[in-house]
Design a protein around this motif. Sequence first.
Motif, PDB file in Angstrom:
ATOM      1  N   THR A  62     -31.378  21.102 -12.644  1.00  0.00           N
ATOM      2  CA  THR A  62     -32.262  22.322 -13.300  1.00  0.00           C
ATOM      3  C   THR A  62     -33.018  22.384 -11.802  1.00  0.00           C
ATOM      4  N   ALA A  63     -33.423  23.788 -11.073  1.00  0.00           N
ATOM      5  CA  ALA A  63     -33.829  24.363 -10.155  1.00  0.00           C
ATOM      6  C   ALA A  63     -34.331  23.063  -9.406  1.00  0.00           C
ATOM      7  N   ARG A  64     -34.577  21.600  -9.800  1.00  0.00           N
ATOM      8  CA  ARG A  64     -35.530  20.676  -8.987  1.00  0.00           C
ATOM      9  C   ARG A  64     -34.605  19.902  -9.528  1.00  0.00           C
ATOM     10  N   GLY A  65     -33.608  19.550 -10.141  1.00  0.00           N
ATOM     11  CA  GLY A  65     -32.364  18.677  -9.707  1.00  0.00           C
ATOM     12  C   GLY A  65     -31.603  18.041 -10.661  1.00  0.00           C
ATOM     13  N   ILE A  66     -30.997  17.127 -11.194  1.00  0.00           N
ATOM     14  CA  ILE A  66     -30.208  16.168 -11.661  1.00  0.00           C
ATOM     15  C   ILE A  66     -31.674  15.386 -12.752  1.00  0.00           C
ATOM     16  N   VAL A  67     -31.805  16.448 -13.885  1.00  0.00           N
ATOM     17  CA  VAL A  67     -32.564  15.432 -15.079  1.00  0.00           C
ATOM     18  C   VAL A  67     -31.266  15.021 -15.598  1.00  0.00           C
ATOM     19  N   GLY A  68     -30.099  15.286 -16.475  1.00  0.00           N
ATOM     20  CA  GLY A  68     -30.085  14.315 -17.406  1.00  0.00           C
ATOM     21  C   GLY A  68     -28.479  13.798 -16.605  1.00  0.00           C
ATOM     22  N   VAL A  69     -27.324  12.853 -17.361  1.00  0.00           N
ATOM     23  CA  VAL A  69     -26.666  12.470 -16.744  1.00  0.00           C
ATOM     24  C   VAL A  69     -25.557  12.087 -18.309  1.00  0.00           C
ATOM     25  N   ALA A  70     -24.384  11.715 -18.317  1.00  0.00           N
ATOM     26  CA  ALA A  70     -23.012  11.394 -19.124  1.00  0.00           C
ATOM     27  C   ALA A  70     -22.008  10.938 -18.353  1.00  0.00           C
ATOM     28  N   ALA A  71     -21.537   9.908 -19.016  1.00  0.00           N
ATOM     29  CA  ALA A  71     -20.403   9.088 -18.109  1.00  0.00           C
ATOM     30  C   ALA A  71     -20.126   8.790 -19.024  1.00  0.00           C
ATOM     31  N   LEU A  72     -18.059   9.866 -19.071  1.00  0.00           N
ATOM     32  CA  LEU A  72     -17.316   9.121 -20.098  1.00  0.00           C
ATOM     33  C   LEU A  72     -16.097   8.542 -19.293  1.00  0.00           C
ATOM     34  N   ASP A  73     -15.637   7.499 -20.276  1.00  0.00           N
ATOM     35  CA  ASP A  73     -14.539   6.858 -19.996  1.00  0.00           C
ATOM     36  C   ASP A  73     -13.637   6.421 -20.721  1.00  0.00           C
ATOM     37  N   THR A  74     -12.829   5.649 -20.863  1.00  0.00           N
ATOM     38  CA  THR A  74     -11.669   5.807 -21.600  1.00  0.00           C
ATOM     39  C   THR A  74     -11.790   4.655 -22.694  1.00  0.00           C
ATOM     40  N   PRO A  75     -11.661   4.267 -23.444  1.00  0.00           N
ATOM     41  CA  PRO A  75     -12.093   3.298 -24.326  1.00  0.00           C
ATOM     42  C   PRO A  75     -10.348   2.218 -24.781  1.00  0.00           C
ATOM     43  N   GLY A  76     -11.015   1.430 -24.495  1.00  0.00           N
ATOM     44  CA  GLY A  76      -9.594   0.180 -25.044  1.00  0.00           C
ATOM     45  C   GLY A  76      -9.830   0.543 -26.191  1.00  0.00           C
ATOM     46  N   PRO A  77      -8.090  -0.161 -26.570  1.00  0.00           N
ATOM     47  CA  PRO A  77      -7.670   0.154 -28.129  1.00  0.00           C
ATOM     48  C   PRO A  77      -8.020  -0.402 -29.443  1.00  0.00           C
ATOM     49  N   ARG A  78      -8.714  -1.901 -28.630  1.00  0.00           N
ATOM     50  CA  ARG A  78      -9.390  -2.580 -29.292  1.00  0.00           C
ATOM     51  C   ARG A  78     -10.435  -1.694 -30.393  1.00  0.00           C
ATOM     52  N   GLU A  79     -11.607  -1.283 -28.884  1.00  0.00           N
ATOM     53  CA  GLU A  79     -12.551  -0.613 -29.530  1.00  0.00           C
ATOM     54  C   GLU A  79     -12.760   0.177 -30.653  1.00  0.00           C
ATOM     55  N   LEU A  80     -11.743   1.141 -30.592  1.00  0.00           N
ATOM     56  CA  LEU A  80     -11.447   2.071 -31.491  1.00  0.00           C
ATOM     57  C   LEU A  80     -11.587   1.950 -32.701  1.00  0.00           C
ATOM     58  N   PRO A  81     -12.359   2.587 -34.004  1.00  0.00           N
ATOM     59  CA  PRO A  81     -12.024   2.404 -35.060  1.00  0.00           C
ATOM     60  C   PRO A  81     -10.829   2.055 -36.013  1.00  0.00           C
ATOM     61  N   ALA A  82     -10.287   1.324 -36.809  1.00  0.00           N
ATOM     62  CA  ALA A  82      -8.371   1.236 -37.256  1.00  0.00           C
ATOM     63  C   ALA A  82      -8.229   2.708 -37.498  1.00  0.00           C
ATOM     64  N   THR A  83      -8.758   3.881 -37.781  1.00  0.00           N
ATOM     65  CA  THR A  83      -8.045   4.858 -38.620  1.00  0.00           C
ATOM     66  C   THR A  83      -7.920   6.038 -36.598  1.00  0.00           C
ATOM     67  N   ALA A  84      -8.095   5.366 -35.887  1.00  0.00           N
ATOM     68  CA  ALA A  84      -7.856   6.218 -34.622  1.00  0.00           C
ATOM     69  C   ALA A  84      -6.949   5.367 -33.259  1.00  0.00           C
ATOM     70  N   THR A  85      -5.963   6.546 -32.686  1.00  0.00           N
ATOM     71  CA  THR A  85      -5.171   5.471 -31.565  1.00  0.00           C
ATOM     72  C   THR A  85      -5.534   6.219 -30.609  1.00  0.00           C
ATOM     73  N   SER A  86      -6.535   7.004 -30.048  1.00  0.00           N
ATOM     74  CA  SER A  86      -7.250   7.598 -28.978  1.00  0.00           C
ATOM     75  C   SER A  86      -8.744   7.640 -29.349  1.00  0.00           C
ATOM     76  N   GLY A  87      -9.786   7.870 -28.181  1.00  0.00           N
ATOM     77  CA  GLY A  87     -10.536   8.533 -27.690  1.00  0.00           C
ATOM     78  C   GLY A  87     -11.223   8.422 -26.686  1.00  0.00           C
ATOM     79  N   LEU A  88     -12.284   8.858 -26.733  1.00  0.00           N
ATOM     80  CA  LEU A  88     -13.401   9.263 -25.251  1.00  0.00           C
ATOM     81  C   LEU A  88     -14.395   8.324 -24.937  1.00  0.00           C
TER      82      LEU A  88
END
Length: 163
Positions: A62-88
Amino acid sequence: MNDANTHTLRRATAADLPAVNSVIEAAVMGWALPERVKRLAMPSYRYDTHDLSHLQLWVAETARGIVGVAALDTPGPRELPATATSGLLLHGLYVHPDHQQRGIGAQLLQTAEQQVQTRRLDGLLVRAQREAGDFFIHQDLQPLDTDDHEQDYQHRYWKPRRA
């Protein structure tokens, strides 16, 4: 006019890190955890310039500065659901307590979803604090079952990429 109408979303830079970490600290200190636990855990939630080499940090400003943050990374293959091969992996989503309930977290989450679409990944994975579960369910993420209660993060959510 509320913050949902007056903030912009952009990629964070190294110069933003003090403000980013300030938002994270304010958000974490509002969690329903013992004060000692929050204080001891705080260093692991802060980001530094090294993190910028492998994470995408997005901020709501906002005009007053940063008020929210999102951090995006690559998950390890073991973390993904069985139906997925890629993800964020949504590594972290934080909104300053003074700016919560104004749509900022939802818009940061939508930014992550747009990255999934753009990169044609299978979906978005979230590891959340227990108290944040309702927010992610409300945003159409589905809870994932925990196969290994000792190894798996307990509060995981998944949203597949739109076809």
